[in-house]
Motif scaffolding. Structure first.
Motif, PDB file in Angstrom:
ATOM      1  N   GLN A  63     -78.558  18.254  59.222  1.00 28.46           N
ATOM      2  CA  GLN A  63     -77.146  18.629  59.265  1.00 28.46           C
ATOM      3  C   GLN A  63     -76.602  18.976  57.882  1.00 28.46           C
ATOM      4  O   GLN A  63     -75.862  19.950  57.715  1.00 28.46           O
ATOM      5  N   LEU A  64     -77.012  18.213  56.882  1.00 27.95           N
ATOM      6  CA  LEU A  64     -76.508  18.446  55.527  1.00 27.95           C
ATOM      7  C   LEU A  64     -77.204  19.597  54.825  1.00 27.95           C
ATOM      8  O   LEU A  64     -76.562  20.407  54.133  1.00 27.95           O
ATOM      9  N   HIS A  65     -78.517  19.707  55.015  1.00 28.93           N
ATOM     10  CA  HIS A  65     -79.296  20.651  54.216  1.00 28.93           C
ATOM     11  C   HIS A  65     -79.961  21.732  55.053  1.00 28.93           C
ATOM     12  O   HIS A  65     -80.747  22.519  54.527  1.00 28.93           O
ATOM     13  N   GLY A  66     -79.667  21.755  56.347  1.00 27.74           N
ATOM     14  CA  GLY A  66     -80.218  22.777  57.224  1.00 27.74           C
ATOM     15  C   GLY A  66     -79.374  24.038  57.218  1.00 27.74           C
ATOM     16  O   GLY A  66     -78.564  24.265  56.311  1.00 27.74           O
ATOM     17  N   PRO A  67     -79.536  24.876  58.233  1.00 26.37           N
ATOM     18  CA  PRO A  67     -78.802  26.163  58.296  1.00 26.37           C
ATOM     19  C   PRO A  67     -77.286  26.011  58.256  1.00 26.37           C
ATOM     20  O   PRO A  67     -76.586  26.847  57.695  1.00 26.37           O
ATOM     21  N   SER A  68     -76.771  24.918  58.862  1.00 28.45           N
ATOM     22  CA  SER A  68     -75.310  24.761  58.911  1.00 28.45           C
ATOM     23  C   SER A  68     -74.727  24.293  57.590  1.00 28.45           C
ATOM     24  O   SER A  68     -73.513  24.415  57.365  1.00 28.45           O
ATOM     25  N   GLN A  69     -75.587  23.746  56.709  1.00 31.98           N
ATOM     26  CA  GLN A  69     -75.144  23.294  55.383  1.00 31.98           C
ATOM     27  C   GLN A  69     -73.949  22.348  55.444  1.00 31.98           C
ATOM     28  O   GLN A  69     -73.028  22.407  54.632  1.00 31.98           O
ATOM     29  N   GLY A  70     -73.967  21.464  56.452  1.00 35.77           N
ATOM     30  CA  GLY A  70     -72.929  20.434  56.530  1.00 35.77           C
ATOM     31  C   GLY A  70     -71.601  20.899  57.061  1.00 35.77           C
ATOM     32  O   GLY A  70     -70.612  20.147  56.995  1.00 35.77           O
ATOM     33  N   SER A  71     -71.534  22.107  57.619  1.00 35.00           N
ATOM     34  CA  SER A  71     -70.249  22.642  58.066  1.00 35.00           C
ATOM     35  C   SER A  71     -69.641  21.843  59.222  1.00 35.00           C
ATOM     36  O   SER A  71     -68.423  21.847  59.414  1.00 35.00           O
ATOM     37  N   ALA A  72     -70.470  21.150  59.997  1.00 33.45           N
ATOM     38  CA  ALA A  72     -69.957  20.359  61.123  1.00 33.45           C
ATOM     39  C   ALA A  72     -69.524  18.959  60.699  1.00 33.45           C
ATOM     40  O   ALA A  72     -68.959  18.222  61.512  1.00 33.45           O
ATOM     41  N   LEU A  73     -69.768  18.611  59.447  1.00 33.45           N
ATOM     42  CA  LEU A  73     -69.481  17.257  58.974  1.00 33.45           C
ATOM     43  C   LEU A  73     -68.214  17.245  58.130  1.00 33.45           C
ATOM     44  O   LEU A  73     -68.234  17.582  56.937  1.00 33.45           O
ATOM     45  N   THR A  74     -67.120  16.872  58.756  1.00 30.57           N
ATOM     46  CA  THR A  74     -65.859  16.737  58.025  1.00 30.57           C
ATOM     47  C   THR A  74     -65.890  15.459  57.186  1.00 30.57           C
ATOM     48  O   THR A  74     -66.815  14.642  57.284  1.00 30.57           O
ATOM     49  N   TRP A  75     -64.848  15.274  56.364  1.00 31.42           N
ATOM     50  CA  TRP A  75     -64.773  14.075  55.547  1.00 31.42           C
ATOM     51  C   TRP A  75     -64.765  12.809  56.422  1.00 31.42           C
ATOM     52  O   TRP A  75     -65.495  11.858  56.161  1.00 31.42           O
ATOM     53  N   ASN A  76     -63.946  12.818  57.473  1.00 33.44           N
ATOM     54  CA  ASN A  76     -63.854  11.648  58.334  1.00 33.44           C
ATOM     55  C   ASN A  76     -65.182  11.364  59.049  1.00 33.44           C
ATOM     56  O   ASN A  76     -65.566  10.203  59.212  1.00 33.44           O
ATOM     57  N   ILE A  77     -65.879  12.420  59.487  1.00 39.02           N
ATOM     58  CA  ILE A  77     -67.168  12.210  60.149  1.00 39.02           C
ATOM     59  C   ILE A  77     -68.191  11.665  59.164  1.00 39.02           C
ATOM     60  O   ILE A  77     -68.996  10.788  59.505  1.00 39.02           O
ATOM     61  N   ARG A  78     -68.153  12.136  57.924  1.00 38.55           N
ATOM     62  CA  ARG A  78     -69.091  11.632  56.918  1.00 38.55           C
ATOM     63  C   ARG A  78     -68.840  10.158  56.624  1.00 38.55           C
ATOM     64  O   ARG A  78     -69.782   9.378  56.448  1.00 38.55           O
ATOM     65  N   MET A  79     -67.562   9.787  56.575  1.00 41.10           N
ATOM     66  CA  MET A  79     -67.254   8.371  56.359  1.00 41.10           C
ATOM     67  C   MET A  79     -67.686   7.522  57.566  1.00 41.10           C
ATOM     68  O   MET A  79     -68.140   6.387  57.416  1.00 41.10           O
ATOM     69  N   LYS A  80     -67.528   8.092  58.762  1.00 41.90           N
ATOM     70  CA  LYS A  80     -67.985   7.393  59.958  1.00 41.90           C
ATOM     71  C   LYS A  80     -69.505   7.201  59.922  1.00 41.90           C
ATOM     72  O   LYS A  80     -70.017   6.129  60.273  1.00 41.90           O
ATOM     73  N   ILE A  81     -70.241   8.227  59.514  1.00 39.56           N
ATOM     74  CA  ILE A  81     -71.703   8.121  59.416  1.00 39.56           C
ATOM     75  C   ILE A  81     -72.098   7.039  58.410  1.00 39.56           C
ATOM     76  O   ILE A  81     -72.993   6.230  58.667  1.00 39.56           O
TER      77      ILE A  81
END
Length: 444
Positions: free
Chosen positions: A235-253
């Motif tokens: 998700q972070l380093h693939g084709p999407s380059q983290g575009s689906a991971l908002t700040w709140n989702i990253r904190m949740k992860i």
């Protein structure tokens, strides 16, 4: 009707009606020897047994009462023998009947099991694990072939150093992930058994669920619950380059990872050290709930091996004290968590190639700048830049700095990390942060 049925029917009659054994009273005359045709002996016209009285020669003859006593003894002996023999036959008959019923019930259960397996998602056997009271499922190889469409390339979910992961569809509806492990790897069999052993007893919402395994010739397979969004690394380093991971989702992860580690370190007895925590071993479901995976190197705290050859994965995640001195504690997992947190924060890989084609770790690049509040906002991943409260950004950066301290005693416990993230995550995502909603306009 076979012999056993005849014995079962006749035996009670013999036991409760012993008179059937002697259908008529014994006639004393029948016990007399037959008339002799020997011309030397005179023909006997009188019974052998006469009344007991003294004859002229002075010889005393047996009386009828004596004969009756003998008949009674014979009858009693016959009854006792018949009873004992009947008891033995009855016991054997009962054992045979019980045995037959047991086998019949077993066959019935087997048939029912086979019938139910036709409509079941898994046609499998249950097998006790080596640790605790957990159990895992043994899959038939043919079932995995059918579920993955013969491991076709279009069903590949991802590939890594340990093997290839395929999407599997059981009974046309239940999705799972099948990991085909690569052979020839040193200690691969031990890691395979370790994975099964740990995941058969570790049950937590932040730890991946192992559905089962399969051994086919020299190939090993692991079957997991489906995690639709793949790994955090993809998700972070693939084709999407983290575009689906908002700040709140990253904190949740980050919070989910901390909860999983806190369970391993504080709730398990003995505590468990994951030892291979990295972004590729953090899997995300369809709602971006994070779960820890790959327990092939996990060890119980206090029983870990100091053999450095057992260390695998990217060395940048390995704590310095373990890499250099072979000292492994729960603080080693905290160090790896700090590296993952930096990836979430900065959007960079744990190890990147510089312009000179040399590998530079994220720690080497970020550490000098993380404590500079003026530089920090420009260091974060461009996808989330200017989308968070700066106070929260500084707090997360401070936690990351503490986790990657070279000295393990300076690192926080994972419990402290967990409590520091709860206020940063919105309530609807599992934290305690209440977002300020926009004030609705006042009606005039």
């Amino acid at each position: 009707m076979n012999v056993v049925h005849i014995v079962i029917l006749v035996l009670p009659m013999l036991m409760f009606c012993p008179e059937l054994l002697v259908s008529a009273p014994i006639d004393p005359a029948t016990l007399a020897p037959p008339l002799s045709s020997d011309p030397v002996l005179p023909t006997q016209t009188q019974p052998v047994f006469q009344d007991t009285r003294a004859n002229s020669s002075g010889v005393t003859e047996a009386s009828p009462e004596h004969h009756k006593d003998v008949n009674k003894k014979i009858l009693i002996a016959v009854i006792v023998s018949s009873t004992v023999l009947g008891g033995i036959l009855l016991s054997l008959s009962c054992y045979w009947i019980c045995r037959r019923e047991t086998l019949k019930n077993s066959d019935t259960k087997t048939e029912r099991s086979l019938e139910s397996s036709k409509g079941s998602s898994f046609n499998a056997l249950r097998k006790p694990s080596k640790k605790g009271n957990g159990s895992v499922t043994v899959f038939e190889y043919e079932l995995l072939v059918a579920a993955t469409n013969n491991f076709k390339e279009e069903n590949i979910l991802g590939e890594g150093g340990s093997g290839t992961v395929y999407k599997a569809l059981f009974s046309g509806q239940l999705a799972a992930a099948v990991k085909r492990l690569k052979g020839g790897k040193l200690d691969a069999e031990k890691e395979f058994e370790n994975e099964i052993s740990w995941l058969s007893v570790i049950k937590h919402q932040k730890v991946i669920s192992l559905l089962g395994f399969c051994i086919h010739n020299e190939t090993r397979f692991l079957v997991y619950e489906m995690m639709h969004n793949g790994s955090l690394e993809s998700q972070l380093h693939g084709p999407s380059q983290g575009s689906a991971l908002t700040w709140n989702i990253r904190m949740k992860i980050a919070l989910d990872i901390a909860r999983g580690l806190e369970y391993l370190h504080e709730r398990c007895n003995p505590s468990v050290i994951h030892r291979d925590l990295k972004s590729s071993n953090i899997l995300l479901d369809s709602n971006f709930n994070a779960k820890l995976s790959n327990f092939g190197l996990a060890v119980a705290d206090g029983l870990q091996s100091k053999n450095k050859t057992n260390i695998s994965g990217t060395l940048v995640y390995v704590a310095p004290e373990y890499l250099i001195d072979g000292k492994l504690t729960d603080k080693s997992d905290v160090y790896a968590f700090g590296i993952v947190l930096l990836e979430l924060l900065l959007g960079r890989k744990a190890v990147d190639k510089t312009i000179s084609s040399e590998c530079e770790s994220i720690v080497t690049w970020a550490m000098p700048q993380l404590t500079d509040r003026s530089k920090l906002p420009n260091m974060v991943d461009p996808v989330i830049k200017n989308t968070m409260d700066l106070k929260h950004l500084y707090q997360v950066a401070a936690v990351a700095v503490l986790c990657i301290q070279p000295e393990p005693s300076y690192r926080p416990l994972i419990t402290d990390v967990l409590h520091s993230f709860i206020p940063l995550v919105p309530v609807e995502l599992g934290g305690s942060l209440r977002l300020m909603n926009q004030v609705p306009p006042v009606d005039t």
